[in-house]
Design a protein around this motif. Structure first.
Motif, short mmCIF file in Angstrom:
data_model
loop_
_atom_site.label_atom_id
_atom_site.label_comp_id
_atom_site.label_asym_id
_atom_site.label_seq_id
_atom_site.Cartn_x
_atom_site.Cartn_y
_atom_site.Cartn_z
N SER A 108 6.28 22.29 43.13
CA SER A 108 5.68 21.00 43.48
C SER A 108 6.25 20.60 44.84
O SER A 108 6.26 21.42 45.77
CB SER A 108 5.97 19.98 42.38
OG SER A 108 5.48 18.72 42.70
N SER A 109 6.82 19.41 44.97
CA SER A 109 7.34 18.91 46.24
C SER A 109 7.99 17.56 45.96
O SER A 109 7.66 16.92 44.95
CB SER A 109 6.18 18.72 47.23
OG SER A 109 6.54 17.86 48.28
N GLN A 110 8.87 17.11 46.85
CA GLN A 110 9.34 15.72 46.74
C GLN A 110 8.13 14.79 46.77
O GLN A 110 8.14 13.74 46.14
CB GLN A 110 10.31 15.38 47.86
CG GLN A 110 11.70 15.94 47.63
CD GLN A 110 12.74 15.44 48.61
OE1 GLN A 110 12.43 14.73 49.57
NE2 GLN A 110 13.99 15.80 48.38
N ALA A 111 7.08 15.22 47.48
CA ALA A 111 5.84 14.43 47.53
C ALA A 111 5.08 14.52 46.20
O ALA A 111 4.02 13.91 46.05
CB ALA A 111 4.96 14.90 48.68
N GLY A 112 5.60 15.27 45.24
CA GLY A 112 5.08 15.28 43.88
C GLY A 112 5.89 14.36 42.98
O GLY A 112 5.65 14.28 41.78
N GLN A 113 6.86 13.67 43.57
CA GLN A 113 7.67 12.71 42.82
C GLN A 113 7.45 11.28 43.29
O GLN A 113 7.76 10.33 42.58
CB GLN A 113 9.16 13.06 42.96
CG GLN A 113 9.50 14.42 42.40
CD GLN A 113 10.97 14.77 42.53
OE1 GLN A 113 11.51 14.79 43.63
NE2 GLN A 113 11.61 15.05 41.41
#
Ligand SMILES: NC(=O)C1=CN([C@@H]2O[C@H](COP(=O)(O)OP(=O)(O)OC[C@H]3O[C@@H](n4cnc5c(N)ncnc54)[C@H](OP(=O)(O)O)[C@@H]3O)[C@@H](O)[C@H]2O)C=CC1
Ligand SMILES: CCCCCCCCCCCCCCCC(=O)[C@@H](N)CO
Length: 307
Positions: free
Chosen positions: A147-152
Protein backbone atom coordinates in the motif's frame (compact mmCIF):
# COMPACT_ATOMS: atom_id res chain seq x y z
CA UNK A 1 7.18 -20.18 12.53
CA UNK A 2 8.90 -17.63 10.29
CA UNK A 3 8.98 -18.56 6.59
CA UNK A 4 12.29 -20.11 5.51
CA UNK A 5 13.50 -18.25 2.41
CA UNK A 6 16.31 -20.64 1.32
CA UNK A 7 14.83 -22.64 -1.55
CA UNK A 8 11.47 -20.86 -1.34
CA UNK A 9 9.65 -19.60 -4.44
CA UNK A 10 8.96 -15.87 -4.24
CA UNK A 11 6.86 -14.11 -6.90
CA UNK A 12 7.29 -10.34 -7.07
CA UNK A 13 4.93 -8.33 -9.25
CA UNK A 14 6.51 -5.02 -10.20
CA UNK A 15 9.81 -6.80 -9.61
CA UNK A 16 11.60 -5.10 -12.50
CA UNK A 17 11.95 -1.68 -10.88
CA UNK A 18 12.14 0.30 -7.64
CA UNK A 19 10.85 -1.24 -4.42
CA UNK A 20 9.82 -4.51 -6.10
CA UNK A 21 13.28 -5.05 -7.59
CA UNK A 22 14.88 -4.43 -4.19
CA UNK A 23 12.47 -6.90 -2.56
CA UNK A 24 13.49 -9.50 -5.16
CA UNK A 25 17.18 -8.84 -4.46
CA UNK A 26 16.62 -9.08 -0.71
CA UNK A 27 14.88 -12.46 -1.06
CA UNK A 28 17.46 -13.74 -3.55
CA UNK A 29 20.26 -12.82 -1.14
CA UNK A 30 18.51 -15.03 1.41
CA UNK A 31 18.44 -18.01 -0.95
CA UNK A 32 15.00 -17.75 -2.58
CA UNK A 33 14.03 -18.59 -6.17
CA UNK A 34 12.44 -15.58 -7.83
CA UNK A 35 9.73 -14.97 -10.40
CA UNK A 36 9.59 -11.37 -11.62
CA UNK A 37 6.29 -10.19 -13.08
CA UNK A 38 5.97 -6.91 -15.02
CA UNK A 39 5.07 -5.75 -18.54
CA UNK A 40 8.26 -4.45 -20.15
CA UNK A 41 10.56 -7.33 -21.18
CA UNK A 42 13.75 -5.25 -21.46
CA UNK A 43 13.34 -3.94 -17.93
CA UNK A 44 12.64 -7.49 -16.72
CA UNK A 45 15.84 -8.85 -18.30
CA UNK A 46 17.85 -5.93 -16.97
CA UNK A 47 16.52 -6.54 -13.45
CA UNK A 48 17.15 -10.29 -13.75
CA UNK A 49 20.82 -9.62 -14.53
CA UNK A 50 21.13 -7.26 -11.60
CA UNK A 51 19.48 -9.70 -9.19
CA UNK A 52 21.61 -12.65 -10.32
CA UNK A 53 24.73 -10.80 -9.17
CA UNK A 54 23.58 -11.47 -5.61
CA UNK A 55 23.29 -15.26 -5.84
CA UNK A 56 24.44 -17.32 -2.86
CA UNK A 57 24.40 -20.73 -4.58
CA UNK A 58 24.44 -22.01 -8.18
CA UNK A 59 20.97 -23.58 -8.03
CA UNK A 60 19.14 -20.26 -7.69
CA UNK A 61 16.93 -19.14 -10.57
CA UNK A 62 15.36 -15.82 -11.59
CA UNK A 63 12.38 -16.31 -13.89
CA UNK A 64 10.87 -13.38 -15.84
CA UNK A 65 7.26 -13.22 -16.92
CA UNK A 66 5.76 -10.40 -18.92
CA UNK A 67 2.09 -9.74 -18.20
CA UNK A 68 -0.16 -6.86 -17.24
CA UNK A 69 -1.45 -7.80 -13.77
CA UNK A 70 -4.49 -5.57 -14.14
CA UNK A 71 -5.96 -6.66 -17.47
CA UNK A 72 -7.30 -10.16 -17.56
CA UNK A 73 -7.57 -12.65 -14.69
CA UNK A 74 -7.16 -15.77 -16.83
CA UNK A 75 -3.87 -14.40 -18.19
CA UNK A 76 -2.56 -13.76 -14.68
CA UNK A 77 -3.72 -17.23 -13.57
CA UNK A 78 -1.85 -18.74 -16.53
CA UNK A 79 1.46 -17.07 -15.78
CA UNK A 80 1.24 -18.10 -12.14
CA UNK A 81 0.68 -21.69 -13.33
CA UNK A 82 3.73 -21.40 -15.62
CA UNK A 83 5.84 -20.11 -12.75
CA UNK A 84 4.67 -22.92 -10.44
CA UNK A 85 5.51 -25.54 -13.08
CA UNK A 86 9.06 -24.20 -13.36
CA UNK A 87 9.87 -23.26 -9.76
CA UNK A 88 7.31 -25.09 -7.64
CA UNK A 89 4.40 -23.78 -5.58
CA UNK A 90 4.55 -20.12 -4.58
CA UNK A 91 5.64 -19.67 -0.97
CA UNK A 92 5.47 -15.89 -1.01
CA UNK A 93 3.67 -13.48 -3.31
CA UNK A 94 4.62 -9.81 -3.20
CA UNK A 95 2.08 -7.54 -4.89
CA UNK A 96 4.27 -4.54 -5.69
CA UNK A 97 3.16 -3.60 -9.23
CA UNK A 98 1.56 -0.21 -8.97
CA UNK A 99 1.61 3.39 -10.06
CA UNK A 100 0.80 6.86 -8.85
CA UNK A 101 -0.67 9.92 -10.48
CA UNK A 102 -1.24 13.07 -8.46
CA UNK A 103 -3.41 16.06 -9.25
CA UNK A 104 -6.39 18.02 -7.98
CA UNK A 105 -9.68 16.10 -8.11
CA UNK A 106 -11.12 18.32 -10.84
CA UNK A 107 -7.91 18.15 -12.89
CA UNK A 108 -7.66 14.35 -12.90
CA UNK A 109 -9.27 12.50 -15.78
CA UNK A 110 -11.98 10.07 -14.77
CA UNK A 111 -9.94 7.43 -16.60
CA UNK A 112 -7.10 7.98 -14.10
CA UNK A 113 -9.38 6.80 -11.28
CA UNK A 114 -10.22 3.70 -13.29
CA UNK A 115 -6.58 3.07 -14.19
CA UNK A 116 -5.19 3.42 -10.65
CA UNK A 117 -7.96 1.29 -9.17
CA UNK A 118 -7.36 -1.32 -11.78
CA UNK A 119 -3.54 -1.48 -11.48
CA UNK A 120 -3.14 -0.88 -7.73
CA UNK A 121 -6.22 -2.74 -6.48
CA UNK A 122 -7.28 -5.35 -9.08
CA UNK A 123 -3.60 -5.83 -9.96
CA UNK A 124 -3.19 -7.09 -6.37
CA UNK A 125 -6.43 -9.12 -6.34
CA UNK A 126 -5.64 -11.19 -9.45
CA UNK A 127 -2.21 -12.61 -8.51
CA UNK A 128 -3.37 -13.22 -4.92
CA UNK A 129 -6.48 -15.02 -6.13
CA UNK A 130 -4.27 -17.18 -8.36
CA UNK A 131 -1.96 -18.37 -5.55
CA UNK A 132 -4.23 -18.58 -2.52
CA UNK A 133 -5.80 -22.03 -3.04
CA UNK A 134 -2.44 -23.81 -3.24
CA UNK A 135 -1.14 -21.87 -0.25
CA UNK A 136 -4.16 -22.91 1.83
CA UNK A 137 -3.81 -26.54 0.73
CA UNK A 138 -0.11 -26.60 1.61
CA UNK A 139 -0.67 -24.73 4.87
CA UNK A 140 2.24 -22.48 3.84
CA UNK A 141 2.27 -19.00 2.44
CA UNK A 142 2.78 -15.27 2.64
CA UNK A 143 0.85 -12.67 0.66
CA UNK A 144 2.31 -9.18 0.75
CA UNK A 145 0.44 -6.08 -0.39
CA UNK A 146 2.31 -2.84 -0.98
CA UNK A 147 0.00 0.00 0.00
CA UNK A 148 1.50 3.39 0.97
CA UNK A 149 1.42 5.97 3.76
CA UNK A 150 -1.11 7.51 1.37
CA UNK A 151 -3.16 4.36 2.06
CA UNK A 152 -3.37 5.39 5.72
CA UNK A 153 -4.39 9.00 5.28
CA UNK A 154 -5.89 11.05 2.46
CA UNK A 155 -3.78 13.92 1.17
CA UNK A 156 -4.27 16.80 -1.24
CA UNK A 157 -3.63 15.57 -4.79
CA UNK A 158 -4.12 11.87 -3.99
CA UNK A 159 -7.89 11.42 -4.51
CA UNK A 160 -7.26 8.72 -7.11
CA UNK A 161 -4.10 7.18 -5.62
CA UNK A 162 -5.11 7.11 -1.94
CA UNK A 163 -8.42 5.42 -2.59
CA UNK A 164 -6.73 2.65 -4.57
CA UNK A 165 -4.27 2.13 -1.71
CA UNK A 166 -7.00 2.23 0.98
CA UNK A 167 -8.83 -0.49 -0.95
CA UNK A 168 -5.86 -2.81 -0.50
CA UNK A 169 -6.20 -2.51 3.27
CA UNK A 170 -9.80 -3.75 3.24
CA UNK A 171 -8.88 -6.64 0.99
CA UNK A 172 -5.94 -7.59 3.22
CA UNK A 173 -7.90 -7.47 6.50
CA UNK A 174 -10.70 -9.65 5.17
CA UNK A 175 -8.32 -12.08 3.49
CA UNK A 176 -6.17 -12.45 6.61
CA UNK A 177 -9.19 -13.51 8.65
CA UNK A 178 -9.99 -16.19 6.06
CA UNK A 179 -6.53 -17.69 5.62
CA UNK A 180 -4.96 -17.46 9.07
CA UNK A 181 -6.27 -20.90 10.18
CA UNK A 182 -4.43 -22.33 7.16
CA UNK A 183 -1.13 -20.86 8.33
CA UNK A 184 -1.12 -18.29 5.52
CA UNK A 185 -0.11 -14.79 6.59
CA UNK A 186 -0.90 -11.45 4.99
CA UNK A 187 1.32 -8.37 5.27
CA UNK A 188 0.40 -4.82 4.25
CA UNK A 189 3.30 -2.42 3.75
CA UNK A 190 2.89 1.35 4.03
CA UNK A 191 6.07 2.91 2.60
CA UNK A 192 6.74 6.67 2.70
CA UNK A 193 8.07 8.51 -0.38
CA UNK A 194 10.82 6.27 -1.75
CA UNK A 195 13.54 7.12 -4.26
CA UNK A 196 12.47 5.03 -7.31
CA UNK A 197 11.78 5.56 -11.04
CA UNK A 198 8.06 5.51 -10.18
CA UNK A 199 8.53 8.30 -7.64
CA UNK A 200 10.44 10.42 -10.17
CA UNK A 201 7.54 9.92 -12.59
CA UNK A 202 4.99 10.94 -9.95
CA UNK A 203 6.94 14.10 -9.14
CA UNK A 204 6.54 15.38 -12.70
CA UNK A 205 2.85 16.13 -12.16
CA UNK A 206 2.63 16.59 -8.39
CA UNK A 207 0.81 19.73 -7.25
CA UNK A 208 2.85 22.07 -5.02
CA UNK A 209 0.55 21.32 -2.07
CA UNK A 210 1.18 17.58 -2.36
CA UNK A 211 4.93 18.14 -2.54
CA UNK A 212 5.01 20.41 0.51
CA UNK A 213 2.80 18.09 2.59
CA UNK A 214 4.77 15.01 1.56
CA UNK A 215 8.01 16.70 2.62
CA UNK A 216 6.77 16.23 6.21
CA UNK A 217 8.40 12.81 5.94
CA UNK A 218 11.80 12.25 4.34
CA UNK A 219 12.45 10.22 1.19
CA UNK A 220 13.54 6.63 1.85
CA UNK A 221 15.92 4.38 -0.05
CA UNK A 222 14.17 1.45 -1.78
CA UNK A 223 16.72 -1.01 -0.31
CA UNK A 224 15.75 0.04 3.20
CA UNK A 225 12.02 -0.23 2.49
CA UNK A 226 12.52 -3.65 0.86
CA UNK A 227 14.50 -4.99 3.83
CA UNK A 228 11.74 -4.04 6.24
CA UNK A 229 8.98 -5.52 4.05
CA UNK A 230 10.80 -8.84 3.62
CA UNK A 231 11.52 -9.03 7.34
CA UNK A 232 7.89 -8.38 8.26
CA UNK A 233 6.61 -10.82 5.63
CA UNK A 234 8.87 -13.62 6.85
CA UNK A 235 7.69 -13.00 10.42
CA UNK A 236 4.07 -12.94 9.30
CA UNK A 237 3.46 -9.42 10.65
CA UNK A 238 0.24 -7.90 9.33
CA UNK A 239 1.69 -4.41 9.42
CA UNK A 240 4.91 -3.25 7.81
CA UNK A 241 6.00 0.35 8.23
CA UNK A 242 9.19 2.39 8.33
CA UNK A 243 10.50 5.20 10.51
CA UNK A 244 8.93 7.02 13.43
CA UNK A 245 6.16 8.63 11.36
CA UNK A 246 5.43 5.24 9.82
CA UNK A 247 5.19 3.75 13.28
CA UNK A 248 2.89 6.52 14.49
CA UNK A 249 0.65 6.30 11.43
CA UNK A 250 0.28 2.52 11.73
CA UNK A 251 -0.51 2.70 15.41
CA UNK A 252 -2.97 5.55 14.89
CA UNK A 253 -4.79 3.86 12.02
CA UNK A 254 -4.82 0.31 13.36
CA UNK A 255 -8.62 0.31 13.65
CA UNK A 256 -9.79 -3.31 13.54
CA UNK A 257 -6.67 -4.62 11.84
CA UNK A 258 -5.49 -8.04 13.04
CA UNK A 259 -2.90 -7.91 15.78
CA UNK A 260 0.32 -9.89 15.42
CA UNK A 261 1.65 -9.88 18.97
CA UNK A 262 0.56 -8.91 22.49
CA UNK A 263 3.29 -6.27 22.55
CA UNK A 264 1.94 -4.71 19.37
CA UNK A 265 -1.59 -4.62 20.77
CA UNK A 266 -0.46 -3.06 24.06
CA UNK A 267 1.62 -0.45 22.26
CA UNK A 268 -1.40 0.54 20.18
CA UNK A 269 -3.61 0.85 23.26
CA UNK A 270 -1.10 2.99 25.14
CA UNK A 271 0.05 5.29 22.29
CA UNK A 272 -3.25 5.96 20.50
CA UNK A 273 -4.24 9.13 22.40
CA UNK A 274 -0.77 10.64 22.24
CA UNK A 275 -0.45 9.98 18.50
CA UNK A 276 -3.89 11.48 17.80
CA UNK A 277 -2.74 14.60 19.64
CA UNK A 278 0.38 14.80 17.48
CA UNK A 279 -1.73 14.12 14.37
CA UNK A 280 -3.95 17.14 15.13
CA UNK A 281 -0.90 19.39 14.82
CA UNK A 282 0.11 17.77 11.53
CA UNK A 283 -3.43 18.22 10.19
CA UNK A 284 -3.34 21.89 11.20
CA UNK A 285 -0.07 22.39 9.34
CA UNK A 286 -1.40 20.58 6.24
CA UNK A 287 -4.47 22.84 6.20
CA UNK A 288 -2.28 25.91 6.42
CA UNK A 289 -0.08 24.69 3.55
CA UNK A 290 -3.20 24.26 1.40
CA UNK A 291 -4.53 27.71 2.34
CA UNK A 292 -1.14 29.39 1.70
CA UNK A 293 -0.88 27.80 -1.74
CA UNK A 294 -4.41 28.93 -2.57
CA UNK A 295 -3.68 32.55 -1.63
CA UNK A 296 -0.39 32.44 -3.52
CA UNK A 297 -2.21 31.24 -6.65
CA UNK A 298 -4.88 33.93 -6.31
CA UNK A 299 -2.16 36.59 -6.00
CA UNK A 300 -0.27 35.47 -9.08
CA UNK A 301 -3.52 35.33 -11.06
CA UNK A 302 -4.20 38.96 -10.20
CA UNK A 303 -0.61 39.85 -11.12
CA UNK A 304 -1.04 38.03 -14.46
CA UNK A 305 -4.22 39.95 -15.23
CA UNK A 306 -2.77 43.37 -14.47
CA UNK A 307 0.40 42.64 -16.45
N1 LIG B 1 8.10 5.11 -4.59
C1 LIG B 1 7.30 5.56 -3.65
O1 LIG B 1 7.41 6.71 -3.19
C2 LIG B 1 6.24 4.67 -3.08
C3 LIG B 1 5.73 3.59 -3.80
N2 LIG B 1 4.73 2.83 -3.26
C4 LIG B 1 4.17 1.71 -4.00
O2 LIG B 1 5.19 0.75 -4.20
C5 LIG B 1 4.98 0.07 -5.43
C6 LIG B 1 6.24 0.16 -6.29
O3 LIG B 1 6.54 1.52 -6.49
P1 LIG B 1 7.89 2.00 -7.20
O4 LIG B 1 8.96 1.05 -6.88
O5 LIG B 1 8.04 3.42 -6.87
O6 LIG B 1 7.45 1.86 -8.73
P2 LIG B 1 8.26 1.77 -10.12
O7 LIG B 1 7.48 2.59 -11.07
O8 LIG B 1 9.69 2.06 -9.93
O9 LIG B 1 8.06 0.22 -10.49
C7 LIG B 1 6.80 -0.26 -10.77
C8 LIG B 1 6.87 -1.70 -11.18
O10 LIG B 1 5.56 -2.21 -11.41
C9 LIG B 1 5.46 -2.71 -12.74
N3 LIG B 1 4.11 -2.48 -13.21
C10 LIG B 1 3.44 -1.31 -13.29
N4 LIG B 1 2.22 -1.48 -13.77
C11 LIG B 1 2.09 -2.80 -14.03
C12 LIG B 1 1.06 -3.60 -14.58
N5 LIG B 1 -0.11 -3.06 -14.96
N6 LIG B 1 1.27 -4.94 -14.72
C13 LIG B 1 2.44 -5.48 -14.34
N7 LIG B 1 3.44 -4.78 -13.82
C14 LIG B 1 3.29 -3.44 -13.67
C15 LIG B 1 6.54 -1.94 -13.51
O11 LIG B 1 6.99 -2.61 -14.66
P3 LIG B 1 6.31 -2.35 -16.13
O12 LIG B 1 6.05 -0.89 -16.23
O13 LIG B 1 7.31 -2.87 -17.11
O14 LIG B 1 5.06 -3.17 -16.13
C16 LIG B 1 7.63 -1.91 -12.47
O15 LIG B 1 8.31 -3.15 -12.40
C17 LIG B 1 3.76 0.74 -6.08
O16 LIG B 1 2.62 -0.02 -5.77
C18 LIG B 1 3.70 2.08 -5.39
O17 LIG B 1 2.39 2.60 -5.35
C19 LIG B 1 4.23 3.09 -2.01
C20 LIG B 1 4.71 4.13 -1.27
C21 LIG B 1 5.75 5.00 -1.74
C1 LIG C 1 1.00 10.90 14.28
C2 LIG C 1 0.82 11.06 12.85
C3 LIG C 1 2.06 11.33 12.07
C4 LIG C 1 1.69 11.78 10.72
C5 LIG C 1 2.80 11.95 9.75
C6 LIG C 1 2.15 12.15 8.44
C7 LIG C 1 3.06 12.35 7.28
C8 LIG C 1 2.30 12.26 6.01
C9 LIG C 1 3.14 12.28 4.80
C10 LIG C 1 2.54 11.40 3.77
C11 LIG C 1 3.42 11.17 2.61
C12 LIG C 1 2.70 10.38 1.57
C13 LIG C 1 3.58 9.36 0.96
C14 LIG C 1 3.02 8.80 -0.29
C15 LIG C 1 4.05 7.94 -0.98
C16 LIG C 1 3.57 7.34 -2.22
O1 LIG C 1 2.85 6.38 -2.18
C17 LIG C 1 3.98 7.91 -3.53
N1 LIG C 1 5.23 8.56 -3.47
C18 LIG C 1 4.03 6.82 -4.58
O2 LIG C 1 4.80 7.14 -5.71
Amino acid sequence: KPLALPGAHVVVTGGSSGIGKCIAIECYKQGAFITLVARNEDKLLQAKKEIEKHSINDKQVVLCISVDVSQDYSQVENVIKQAQEKLGPVDMLVNCAGMSLAGKFEDLEVSTFERLMSVNYLGSVYPSRAVITTMKERRVGRVVFVSSQAGQLGLFGFTAYSSSKFAIRGLAEALQMEVKPYNVYVTVAYPPDTDTPGFAEENKTKPLETRLISETTSVCKPEQVAKQIVKDAIQGNFNSSIGSDGYMLSSLTCGMAPVTSITEGLQQVVTMGLFRTIALFYLGSFDSIVRRCMMQRAKSEIADKTA
